[in-house]
Motif scaffolding. Structure first.
Motif, PDB file in Angstrom:
ATOM      1  N   GLN A 266     -34.750  -7.513  57.847  1.00  0.00           N
ATOM      2  CA  GLN A 266     -34.875  -8.759  57.929  1.00  0.00           C
ATOM      3  C   GLN A 266     -35.244 -10.092  56.920  1.00  0.00           C
ATOM      4  N   THR A 267     -35.788  -8.953  55.046  1.00  0.00           N
ATOM      5  CA  THR A 267     -35.995  -9.465  54.357  1.00  0.00           C
ATOM      6  C   THR A 267     -34.239  -9.647  53.570  1.00  0.00           C
ATOM      7  N   HIS A 268     -33.622  -9.500  53.981  1.00  0.00           N
ATOM      8  CA  HIS A 268     -32.843  -9.299  52.671  1.00  0.00           C
ATOM      9  C   HIS A 268     -31.503 -11.135  53.882  1.00  0.00           C
ATOM     10  N   ALA A 269     -31.514 -10.155  55.339  1.00  0.00           N
ATOM     11  CA  ALA A 269     -30.903 -11.770  56.559  1.00  0.00           C
ATOM     12  C   ALA A 269     -31.654 -12.964  55.714  1.00  0.00           C
ATOM     13  N   HIS A 270     -33.291 -13.444  55.259  1.00  0.00           N
ATOM     14  CA  HIS A 270     -33.428 -13.851  54.708  1.00  0.00           C
ATOM     15  C   HIS A 270     -32.262 -15.379  53.681  1.00  0.00           C
ATOM     16  N   ASN A 271     -31.680 -14.546  52.918  1.00  0.00           N
ATOM     17  CA  ASN A 271     -30.793 -15.248  52.113  1.00  0.00           C
ATOM     18  C   ASN A 271     -29.099 -15.497  52.876  1.00  0.00           C
ATOM     19  N   HIS A 272     -29.292 -16.266  53.856  1.00  0.00           N
ATOM     20  CA  HIS A 272     -27.532 -16.866  54.218  1.00  0.00           C
ATOM     21  C   HIS A 272     -27.057 -16.513  53.297  1.00  0.00           C
ATOM     22  N   PHE A 273     -26.543 -16.290  52.090  1.00  0.00           N
ATOM     23  CA  PHE A 273     -25.331 -16.668  50.729  1.00  0.00           C
ATOM     24  C   PHE A 273     -25.219 -15.297  50.486  1.00  0.00           C
ATOM     25  N   PRO A 274     -26.085 -13.979  50.842  1.00  0.00           N
ATOM     26  CA  PRO A 274     -25.702 -13.090  50.142  1.00  0.00           C
ATOM     27  C   PRO A 274     -24.807 -12.063  48.624  1.00  0.00           C
ATOM     28  N   ASP A 275     -25.402 -11.607  48.282  1.00  0.00           N
ATOM     29  CA  ASP A 275     -24.367 -10.721  47.553  1.00  0.00           C
ATOM     30  C   ASP A 275     -23.412  -9.653  48.053  1.00  0.00           C
ATOM     31  N   TYR A 276     -23.812  -9.249  49.036  1.00  0.00           N
ATOM     32  CA  TYR A 276     -23.784  -8.008  49.860  1.00  0.00           C
ATOM     33  C   TYR A 276     -23.839  -7.885  51.089  1.00  0.00           C
ATOM     34  N   LEU A 277     -23.119  -7.895  52.018  1.00  0.00           N
ATOM     35  CA  LEU A 277     -23.194  -7.273  53.603  1.00  0.00           C
ATOM     36  C   LEU A 277     -22.901  -5.470  53.902  1.00  0.00           C
ATOM     37  N   TRP A 278     -23.111  -5.408  54.935  1.00  0.00           N
ATOM     38  CA  TRP A 278     -22.989  -3.437  55.092  1.00  0.00           C
ATOM     39  C   TRP A 278     -21.969  -4.038  56.645  1.00  0.00           C
TER      40      TRP A 278
ATOM     41  N   LYS B 242     -21.978  -0.761  52.172  1.00  0.00           N
ATOM     42  CA  LYS B 242     -22.066  -2.335  51.654  1.00  0.00           C
ATOM     43  C   LYS B 242     -20.545  -2.723  50.775  1.00  0.00           C
ATOM     44  N   GLU B 243     -20.436  -4.055  51.719  1.00  0.00           N
ATOM     45  CA  GLU B 243     -19.791  -4.880  51.192  1.00  0.00           C
ATOM     46  C   GLU B 243     -20.049  -5.684  50.331  1.00  0.00           C
ATOM     47  N   PRO B 244     -19.499  -6.339  48.585  1.00  0.00           N
ATOM     48  CA  PRO B 244     -19.568  -6.733  47.965  1.00  0.00           C
ATOM     49  C   PRO B 244     -19.206  -8.072  48.239  1.00  0.00           C
ATOM     50  N   LEU B 245     -20.360  -9.570  47.918  1.00  0.00           N
ATOM     51  CA  LEU B 245     -19.372 -10.329  48.465  1.00  0.00           C
ATOM     52  C   LEU B 245     -19.289 -11.694  46.651  1.00  0.00           C
ATOM     53  N   SER B 246     -18.742 -13.075  47.165  1.00  0.00           N
ATOM     54  CA  SER B 246     -19.006 -13.341  44.723  1.00  0.00           C
ATOM     55  C   SER B 246     -20.121 -14.714  45.478  1.00  0.00           C
ATOM     56  N   ASN B 247     -21.095 -14.094  46.525  1.00  0.00           N
ATOM     57  CA  ASN B 247     -21.559 -15.434  46.120  1.00  0.00           C
ATOM     58  C   ASN B 247     -22.808 -13.979  44.909  1.00  0.00           C
ATOM     59  N   ILE B 248     -23.465 -15.372  44.175  1.00  0.00           N
ATOM     60  CA  ILE B 248     -24.337 -15.203  42.804  1.00  0.00           C
ATOM     61  C   ILE B 248     -25.357 -15.588  43.141  1.00  0.00           C
TER      62      ILE B 248
ATOM     63  N   ALA C 230     -29.021 -18.485  46.816  1.00  0.00           N
ATOM     64  CA  ALA C 230     -27.416 -17.933  46.152  1.00  0.00           C
ATOM     65  C   ALA C 230     -28.141 -19.193  45.054  1.00  0.00           C
ATOM     66  N   THR C 231     -27.240 -19.028  43.838  1.00  0.00           N
ATOM     67  CA  THR C 231     -27.055 -20.088  42.081  1.00  0.00           C
ATOM     68  C   THR C 231     -25.757 -20.437  42.879  1.00  0.00           C
ATOM     69  N   ASP C 232     -25.090 -19.583  42.924  1.00  0.00           N
ATOM     70  CA  ASP C 232     -23.333 -19.991  43.351  1.00  0.00           C
ATOM     71  C   ASP C 232     -22.827 -19.393  44.895  1.00  0.00           C
ATOM     72  N   PRO C 233     -22.762 -20.001  46.006  1.00  0.00           N
ATOM     73  CA  PRO C 233     -23.075 -19.478  47.198  1.00  0.00           C
ATOM     74  C   PRO C 233     -21.673 -20.020  47.048  1.00  0.00           C
ATOM     75  N   VAL C 234     -20.656 -18.968  47.877  1.00  0.00           N
ATOM     76  CA  VAL C 234     -19.222 -19.512  48.404  1.00  0.00           C
ATOM     77  C   VAL C 234     -19.105 -19.151  50.236  1.00  0.00           C
ATOM     78  N   HIS C 235     -20.037 -17.616  49.890  1.00  0.00           N
ATOM     79  CA  HIS C 235     -19.859 -17.371  51.789  1.00  0.00           C
ATOM     80  C   HIS C 235     -20.683 -16.991  52.632  1.00  0.00           C
ATOM     81  N   PHE C 236     -21.147 -18.344  53.489  1.00  0.00           N
ATOM     82  CA  PHE C 236     -22.192 -18.112  54.610  1.00  0.00           C
ATOM     83  C   PHE C 236     -21.739 -17.125  55.236  1.00  0.00           C
ATOM     84  N   SER C 237     -23.384 -16.404  55.197  1.00  0.00           N
ATOM     85  CA  SER C 237     -23.014 -15.410  56.347  1.00  0.00           C
ATOM     86  C   SER C 237     -22.475 -15.368  57.758  1.00  0.00           C
TER      87      SER C 237
END
Length: 480
Positions: free
Chosen positions: A160-172, A177-183, A195-202
């Motif tokens: 759930q800590t990872h889930a706090h971030n709505h723009f993560p740099d990876y999801l499972w 682990k599947e990387p996402l382009s969010n910085i 995210a400082t550079d949000p692209v993909h909203f989980s």
């Protein structure tokens, strides 16, 4: 203990008898359980919200059934989800609190636990978890990984800590682990940060994934546990930037004269509403609406962690308290059930039910067996407008371990007893029927009821080494 075990066996047998009478096996529906994260009872228009727009969920309620007396498994995330998955109430289920990084194994389901996903998988359902899990992780907590707990497929957050971030740099995706382009600017452990550079909203990705699973599995019965993250706050972002309402845009609230956290909180809920609308539209387009039960609810009461103004939205509705409260504002949640052609449109039920009841309900729908140990009563008779056959709980139970052990029970759907720290502490008693805000302690006027609830609280829970009440643990230390 024997009395409680025997009663659980009787409930399980009764549920199986009802299964034979209520729903022929040929009518087994697809099942979609959609769950918001930290959405309050009063956050939806159909449950009294005046400010935030939720047209799709309001329509879902008009086409289906509203439960006005439905309760989450707990007042915080992990134990509530454990109750939902196991059909065991808060004093019996495996995970009874948010352990976080300090003791991850205590927040994981174990081998031998029986989840609703396992029951449905064994009954021939394709099972998927999409979104937030919180009951297992890689490493010490891997016994609780979704695919070890009955899910054929998983895409989302494990902890759930990872889930706090709505723009993560990876999801499972399953165990990869599947990387996402969010910085992401990381904060703490377990994937926390923002995210400082949000692209993909989980949650956008989860919506796409849920719809895709329906299209790919429409030929066979399926179960989707769609566990959304909105409108949970990004707690780390709140601490750093004073705004945890992380969302791609403010939607219809962009021009409001509100602080950004308020705009973001409202926008997350309206965005969530759009996801549900997409799913219902797809089910109708695919000819699956009459074959699919969709349930929408929330994991516990509303939060105050985005730095938004609670008074603007009144998310607890008429009830007192929010997340982490054992008053109804922390545990009573909205629930809508939608199944065209089966559930009559526009109904509202006052049947008192909880997350623990999902196990027996799903098993009955799937013509499957309820686990021998259960606190679950099927609410299929209520869904089918057959109230005469609906069993009732004598007690519902909750506990809370943060800041001192507390317990609560709802007796006969009316009397709420709350006990603070200590096994012999007095019970505060509230008449929920006539005092929904739980403002007046009526224990002195109703000593027999207070005493009955007090006695129940002494025996309601089984011992757990991971989740001992603080006063009990301290007593053991003193004896040493």
């Amino acid at each position: 203990m024997l009395r409680h075990a025997f009663s659980r066996i009787l409930l399980a047998v009764s549920a199986l008898v009802c299964a034979a009478a209520e729903l022929p096996a040929a009518d087994r529906p697809n099942i979609i359980w959609i769950m918001a994260d930290d959405l309050g009872y009063g956050d939806l228009g159909c449950f009294g919200q005046k400010v935030i727009q939720t047209p799709n969920l309001d329509r879902m309620a008009m086409e289906g059934m509203k439960f006005s007396h439905f309760y989450a498994g707990a007042t915080v995330c992990a134990p509530s989800r454990s109750v939902l998955m196991t059909g065991l109430h808060h004093g019996h289920t495996r995970v009874r609190g948010n352990a976080g990084k300090t003791n991850p194994a205590a927040q994981a389901l174990k081998e031998g636990d029986v989840t609703v996903a396992k029951v449905l998988k064994d009954a021939g359902y394709k099972t998927a978890l999409i979104g937030k899990w919180g009951l297992g992780d890689v490493g010490e907590a891997e016994t609780g990984l979704p695919r070890k707990q009955g899910f054929d497929y998983f895409y989302g957050y494990l902890n759930q800590t990872h889930a706090h971030n709505h723009f993560p740099d990876y999801l499972w995706r399953n165990e990869t682990k599947e990387p996402l382009s969010n910085i992401v600017s990381p904060l703490g452990e377990n994937g926390g940060g923002y995210a400082t550079d949000p692209v993909h909203f989980s949650d956008d990705l989860f919506a796409d994934e849920a719809l895709k699973f329906v299209e790919e599995n429409k030929a066979s019965p399926f179960f989707i546990y769609w566990s959304l993250v909105v409108p949970h706050a990004n707690n780390e972002r709140t601490r750093e930037l004073k705004d945890g309402a992380e969302v791609p845009d403010y939607g219809p609230y962009a021009d409001k004269d509100w602080p950004n956290p308020d705009k973001g909180q409202a926008a997350m809920i309206t965005r969530l509403d759009s996801y549900v609308g997409r799913m219902l539209k797809l089910l109708k387009a695919q000819g699956l609406a009459e074959k699919t039960l969709v349930i929408f609810t929330s994991d516990n009461g509303p939060h105050n962690e985005s730095n938004h103004d609670l008074t603007r939205f009144a998310p607890s509705g008429p009830y007192t308290g929010i997340k982490r409260s054992l008053t109804d504002g922390g545990i009573r949640v909205p629930l809508i059930a939608w199944w065209p052609g089966k559930i009559k449109a526009g109904l509202e039920t006052r049947h008192v039910a909880s997350f623990a009841d999902w196990m027996a309900t799903a098993a009955e729908l799937a013509d499957a067996k309820v686990p021998e140990k259960t606190d679950s009563i099927s609410f299929v008779p209520t869904l089918m407008s057959n109230g005469a056959k609906q069993e009732q709980h004598e007690f519902l139970y909750w506990e809370f371990h943060e800041g001192g052990f507390k317990q609560a029970a709802l007796y006969q759907g009316r009397w709420k007893g709350i006990r603070a720290e200590g096994s012999d502490a007095l019970v505060a008693l509230y008449d929920q029927q006539n005092d929904v805000e739980e403002k007046t302690n009526v224990a002195a006027e109703n000593p027999d009821i207070a005493a009955k609830i007090g006695e129940y609280l002494k025996t309601a829970r089984t011992d757990s080494a991971d989740w001992e009440p603080r006063w009990k643990a301290e007593g053991k230390k003193k004896k040493k």
